[in-house]
Design a protein around this motif. Structure first.
Motif, PDB file in Angstrom:
ATOM      1  N   LEU A  88      37.243  32.798  37.215  1.00 14.95           N
ATOM      2  CA  LEU A  88      36.927  33.464  38.729  1.00 14.95           C
ATOM      3  C   LEU A  88      35.314  33.501  38.591  1.00 14.95           C
ATOM      4  N   GLY A  89      34.726  33.208  37.396  1.00 11.02           N
ATOM      5  CA  GLY A  89      33.221  33.686  37.361  1.00 11.02           C
ATOM      6  C   GLY A  89      32.970  35.227  37.495  1.00 11.02           C
ATOM      7  N   LEU A  90      33.874  36.095  37.032  1.00  9.37           N
ATOM      8  CA  LEU A  90      33.337  37.513  37.017  1.00  9.37           C
ATOM      9  C   LEU A  90      33.174  38.064  35.711  1.00  9.37           C
ATOM     10  N   GLU A  91      31.998  38.827  35.547  1.00 10.01           N
ATOM     11  CA  GLU A  91      31.425  39.453  34.203  1.00 10.01           C
ATOM     12  C   GLU A  91      32.645  40.631  34.153  1.00 10.01           C
ATOM     13  N   TYR A  92      33.007  40.832  32.840  1.00  7.93           N
ATOM     14  CA  TYR A  92      33.830  41.972  32.460  1.00  7.93           C
ATOM     15  C   TYR A  92      33.446  42.294  30.976  1.00  7.93           C
ATOM     16  N   THR A  93      33.905  43.650  30.776  1.00 10.51           N
ATOM     17  CA  THR A  93      33.576  44.111  29.326  1.00 10.51           C
ATOM     18  C   THR A  93      34.634  44.025  28.561  1.00 10.51           C
ATOM     19  N   GLU A  94      34.578  43.507  27.063  1.00  6.96           N
ATOM     20  CA  GLU A  94      35.869  43.313  26.491  1.00  6.96           C
ATOM     21  C   GLU A  94      36.452  44.666  26.014  1.00  6.96           C
ATOM     22  N   SER A  95      37.486  45.012  25.997  1.00 12.42           N
ATOM     23  CA  SER A  95      38.115  46.205  26.038  1.00 12.42           C
ATOM     24  C   SER A  95      39.154  46.601  24.891  1.00 12.42           C
ATOM     25  N   MET A  96      38.933  47.609  24.231  1.00 12.31           N
ATOM     26  CA  MET A  96      39.778  48.053  23.267  1.00 12.31           C
ATOM     27  C   MET A  96      41.189  48.928  23.807  1.00 12.31           C
TER      28      MET A  96
ATOM     29  N   ALA B 116      31.744  45.180  45.905  1.00 14.75           N
ATOM     30  CA  ALA B 116      32.728  45.525  45.112  1.00 14.75           C
ATOM     31  C   ALA B 116      33.707  46.402  45.956  1.00 14.75           C
ATOM     32  N   PHE B 117      33.012  47.355  46.618  1.00 12.46           N
ATOM     33  CA  PHE B 117      33.910  48.291  47.534  1.00 12.46           C
ATOM     34  C   PHE B 117      34.538  47.668  48.436  1.00 12.46           C
ATOM     35  N   ALA B 118      33.982  46.679  49.371  1.00  9.40           N
ATOM     36  CA  ALA B 118      35.048  45.737  50.180  1.00  9.40           C
ATOM     37  C   ALA B 118      36.071  44.900  49.367  1.00  9.40           C
ATOM     38  N   CYS B 119      35.629  44.527  48.109  1.00  7.94           N
ATOM     39  CA  CYS B 119      36.763  43.735  47.555  1.00  7.94           C
ATOM     40  C   CYS B 119      37.945  44.696  47.128  1.00  7.94           C
ATOM     41  N   TYR B 120      37.474  46.149  46.717  1.00  7.45           N
ATOM     42  CA  TYR B 120      38.416  47.173  46.269  1.00  7.45           C
ATOM     43  C   TYR B 120      39.407  47.361  47.546  1.00  7.45           C
ATOM     44  N   GLU B 121      38.899  47.304  48.598  1.00 14.50           N
ATOM     45  CA  GLU B 121      39.606  47.551  49.924  1.00 14.50           C
ATOM     46  C   GLU B 121      40.479  46.658  50.305  1.00 14.50           C
ATOM     47  N   LYS B 122      39.965  45.396  50.141  1.00  9.89           N
ATOM     48  CA  LYS B 122      40.933  44.041  50.344  1.00  9.89           C
ATOM     49  C   LYS B 122      42.053  43.947  49.331  1.00  9.89           C
ATOM     50  N   LEU B 123      41.634  44.155  48.194  1.00  8.76           N
ATOM     51  CA  LEU B 123      42.979  44.504  47.387  1.00  8.76           C
ATOM     52  C   LEU B 123      43.792  45.239  47.626  1.00  8.76           C
ATOM     53  N   MET B 124      43.495  46.402  48.007  1.00 10.70           N
ATOM     54  CA  MET B 124      44.419  47.348  48.421  1.00 10.70           C
ATOM     55  C   MET B 124      45.293  47.194  49.531  1.00 10.70           C
ATOM     56  N   ALA B 125      44.392  46.439  50.580  1.00 19.71           N
ATOM     57  CA  ALA B 125      45.100  45.778  51.793  1.00 19.71           C
ATOM     58  C   ALA B 125      46.241  44.832  51.757  1.00 19.71           C
ATOM     59  N   LYS B 126      45.977  44.130  50.313  1.00 21.49           N
ATOM     60  CA  LYS B 126      47.013  43.357  49.975  1.00 21.49           C
ATOM     61  C   LYS B 126      48.157  43.984  48.885  1.00 21.49           C
TER      62      LYS B 126
ATOM     63  N   GLU C   9      53.068  41.997  37.341  1.00 23.72           N
ATOM     64  CA  GLU C   9      51.916  42.597  37.971  1.00 23.72           C
ATOM     65  C   GLU C   9      50.532  41.995  37.893  1.00 23.72           C
ATOM     66  N   ASN C  10      50.384  41.622  36.581  1.00 26.98           N
ATOM     67  CA  ASN C  10      48.978  40.796  36.356  1.00 26.98           C
ATOM     68  C   ASN C  10      48.850  39.855  36.961  1.00 26.98           C
ATOM     69  N   ASP C  11      50.057  38.992  37.097  1.00 25.97           N
ATOM     70  CA  ASP C  11      49.795  37.491  37.670  1.00 25.97           C
ATOM     71  C   ASP C  11      49.510  37.887  39.191  1.00 25.97           C
ATOM     72  N   ARG C  12      50.169  39.044  39.798  1.00 26.42           N
ATOM     73  CA  ARG C  12      50.039  39.310  41.438  1.00 26.42           C
ATOM     74  C   ARG C  12      48.361  39.812  41.582  1.00 26.42           C
ATOM     75  N   LEU C  13      47.758  40.467  40.619  1.00 24.73           N
ATOM     76  CA  LEU C  13      46.461  40.961  40.755  1.00 24.73           C
ATOM     77  C   LEU C  13      45.554  39.595  40.548  1.00 24.73           C
ATOM     78  N   ILE C  14      45.958  38.697  39.750  1.00 23.20           N
ATOM     79  CA  ILE C  14      44.975  37.538  39.704  1.00 23.20           C
ATOM     80  C   ILE C  14      44.942  36.764  40.784  1.00 23.20           C
ATOM     81  N   THR C  15      46.218  36.533  41.189  1.00 26.99           N
ATOM     82  CA  THR C  15      46.347  35.808  42.448  1.00 26.99           C
ATOM     83  C   THR C  15      45.484  36.447  43.694  1.00 26.99           C
ATOM     84  N   VAL C  16      45.555  37.560  44.005  1.00 27.30           N
ATOM     85  CA  VAL C  16      45.038  38.490  45.039  1.00 27.30           C
ATOM     86  C   VAL C  16      43.535  38.738  44.783  1.00 27.30           C
TER      87      VAL C  16
ATOM     88  N   GLN D 266      41.656  36.300  43.308  1.00 27.68           N
ATOM     89  CA  GLN D 266      41.026  35.132  43.650  1.00 27.68           C
ATOM     90  C   GLN D 266      40.988  34.907  45.114  1.00 27.68           C
ATOM     91  N   GLU D 267      42.204  35.410  45.716  1.00 26.11           N
ATOM     92  CA  GLU D 267      42.085  35.301  47.336  1.00 26.11           C
ATOM     93  C   GLU D 267      40.956  36.079  48.026  1.00 26.11           C
TER      94      GLU D 267
END
Ligand code: PLP
Length: 369
Positions: A299-307, A319-329, A354-361, A363-364
C-alpha cells in the motif's frame, strides 16, 4: 447549604492529563450504528484468555466471600519458579499500571526528576506528576531507536528514576542488551531503572533482553511485567515487578493489602502454567507481523518494524481522517496524536481474519483519500 466551598485538590492534580483509553467496541457500535466491529487498538491478545485461567476462575467462585491472599504467595511462587528469581524479589499488583503508581509513590519526592523515552507509555508521566516529580523526556532517535548516550546525557543529580520501555509502546522498537549494559554501567547509583517489559514475549531479536538477567545480577533494575498482554487477562488486572529485595520492600510499604483480587490470582497462576497458550499467541503475532509488513509495503505505507504485537504506521497528513474512516467501516485502531504522532496510527495484530479485514479496509480508505 452552599456550594461555595474552598476545598482544593492537591496542586499536582492541575498538571495531570487524563488517560485516553481509545474507543471500545460497544461505543463504536452504538455511536456509528454498526454491528460487526473489530478492535485492533489496545494490544490485547486476539486468542482470548488461556482456557486454563477460565477454569481456575470458575473453581474460585465459591470462595468469593473470603479476602484474597494479601501476600499473593502461590502466584509469587509460580512466577518465581518460572523466571528463576526469589519470591522476595517480586511484587504482584492490580495490573502493571498499579505498579507504576506504587513505584512512583515509593521513590519520588517533589522536584525529583524522572527520565522517560518519547514517545512512550503515558503512565510513567502520570506517576511522576502525581508525586510532584518532573518528567524529563528524551526523544527516541531516527527510526524511533533508543540512544543510550542521549539517555545518559539527560541524567542529573536530581534524577531518581529512568524508564525504559522495551519493546516500546507505541513504536515497537527495543533497547539492545548492550545498550542496557552501557546505561547500567554509566548510571549514577542513585537512579532506579524501570524496564517495562510488558511485550517481552513478542520480542524475537537476538540482542533483546527482558532485563531479568540484570535483576538477577544485582543491578538496581525493576522489571515490569503484565498478564494483560500475551496472557490475555487484561480485564482481570494482574501485573508484577521483579527487582532487588530492598526495592521490593519499599514498594510493599505503599501497597494496599488486598490489591490483587482472588479471581485474578487464580487466573494468573493458571495462565502462567499454560505454555501452549503462550506459544500459540507468540506464533500468531510473529507470523502476522510479516503479513502486515507486506501489506503496508504493497500500500506504499511507511511503518516501523516491531518487536511487539502492534505496528506503528504512517498515514500522513490525513491520518486522522483515515482513522475515522476505518472506524466508520468497523475497524478500531489507535490514533497517534496522544504520543505526538498526528500522522500515525498504531495497529494491534489480531487474528488472521481480523488482519485480513484491516488490510482490505485500509486499502479502501487509502484509495478513497
Ligand atoms: C499494557 C501495558 C502495561 C500494563 O498494563 P496493565 O494492564 O496495567 O498490566 C504496561 N506497560 C506498557 C508499555 C503497556 O503497553
Amino acid at each position: 447549604m452552599s456550594n461555595n466551598n474552598e476545598i482544593q485538590a492537591r496542586n499536582a492534580l492541575q498538571k495531570m492529563k487524563p488517560y485516553s483509553p481509545g474507543k471500545s467496541i460497544t461505543e463504536v457500535q452504538r455511536e456509528l450504528g454498526l454491528t460487526n466491529v473489530i478492535k485492533l487498538a489496545s494490544n490485547e491478545n486476539p486468542l482470548g484468555p488461556s482456557p486454563k485461567a477460565l477454569k481456575a476462575i470458575q473453581a474460585s467462585l465459591l470462595e468469593l466471600h473470603r479476602y484474597p491472599d494479601a501476600q499473593t504467595t502461590d502466584l509469587k511462587q509460580t512466577i518465581a519458579s518460572k523466571i528463576g528469581i526469589a519470591p522476595e524479589q517480586l511484587v504482584v499488583t492490580n495490573g502493571a499500571d498499579e505498579l507504576i503508581t506504587l513505584v512512583s509513590e515509593a521513590f519520588l519526592d517533589p522536584g525529583d526528576e524522572v527520565i522517560v523515552p518519547d514517545p512512550s507509555f503515558s503512565e510513567y508521566e502520570f506517576g511522576a506528576t502525581l508525586m510532584g516529580a518532573v518528567t524529563i523526556q528524551v526523544p527516541l532517535q531516527e527510526g524511533y531507536l533508543y540512544n543510550a548516550d542521549a539517555i545518559l546525557a539527560a541524567v542529573t543529580s536530581r534524577t531518581k528514576m529512568l524508564y525504559l520501555c522495551s519493546p516500546n509502546n507505541p513504536t515497537g522498537t527495543y533497547l539492545t542488551k548492550s545498550d542496557l549494559q552501557q546505561i547500567l554501567n554509566q548510571l549514577p547509583s542513585h537512579v532506579l531503572v524501570v524496564l517495562d517489559a510488558a511485550y517481552s514475549h513478542y520480542a524475537s531479536a537476538e540482542d533483546y533482553t527482558d532485563g531479568l538477567e540484570f535483576v538477577k545480577a544485582g543491578y538496581p533494575v525493576l522489571v515490569l511485567q503484565t498478564f494483560s498482554k500475551i496472557y490475555g487477562l487484561a480485564g482481570i488486572r494482574v501485573g508484577f515487578g521483579a527487582a532487588p529485595k530492598e526495592v521490593i520492600q519499599s514498594i510493599l510499604q505503599v501497597k494496599e493489602p488486598f490489591n490483587v483480587n482472588a479471581l485474578a490470582q487464580a487466573a494468573s497462576i493458571a495462565a502462567a502454567g499454560d505454555d501452549e497458550h503462550v506459544r500459540r499467541s507468540q506464533e500468531l503475532v510473529v507470523g502476522e507481523r510479516q503479513r502486515f509488513y507486506e501489506a503496508f509495503r504493497r500500500l506504499g505505507l511507511e511503518y516501523t518494524e516491531s518487536m511487539s504485537n502492534f505496528v506503528l504506521v504512517k498515514l500522513g497528513s490525513d491520518a486522522f481522517a483515515c482513522y475515522e474512516k476505518l472506524m466508520a467501516k468497523g475497524v478500531i485502531v489507535r490514533y497517534g496524536r496522544i504520543w505526538g504522532l498526528p500522522e500515525h496510527v498504531r495497529i494491534t495484530i489480531g487474528t488472521p481474519e481480523e488482519n485480513d479485514r484491516l488490510i482490505t479496509v485500509l486499502q479502501e480508505v487509502i484509495a478513497s483519500s
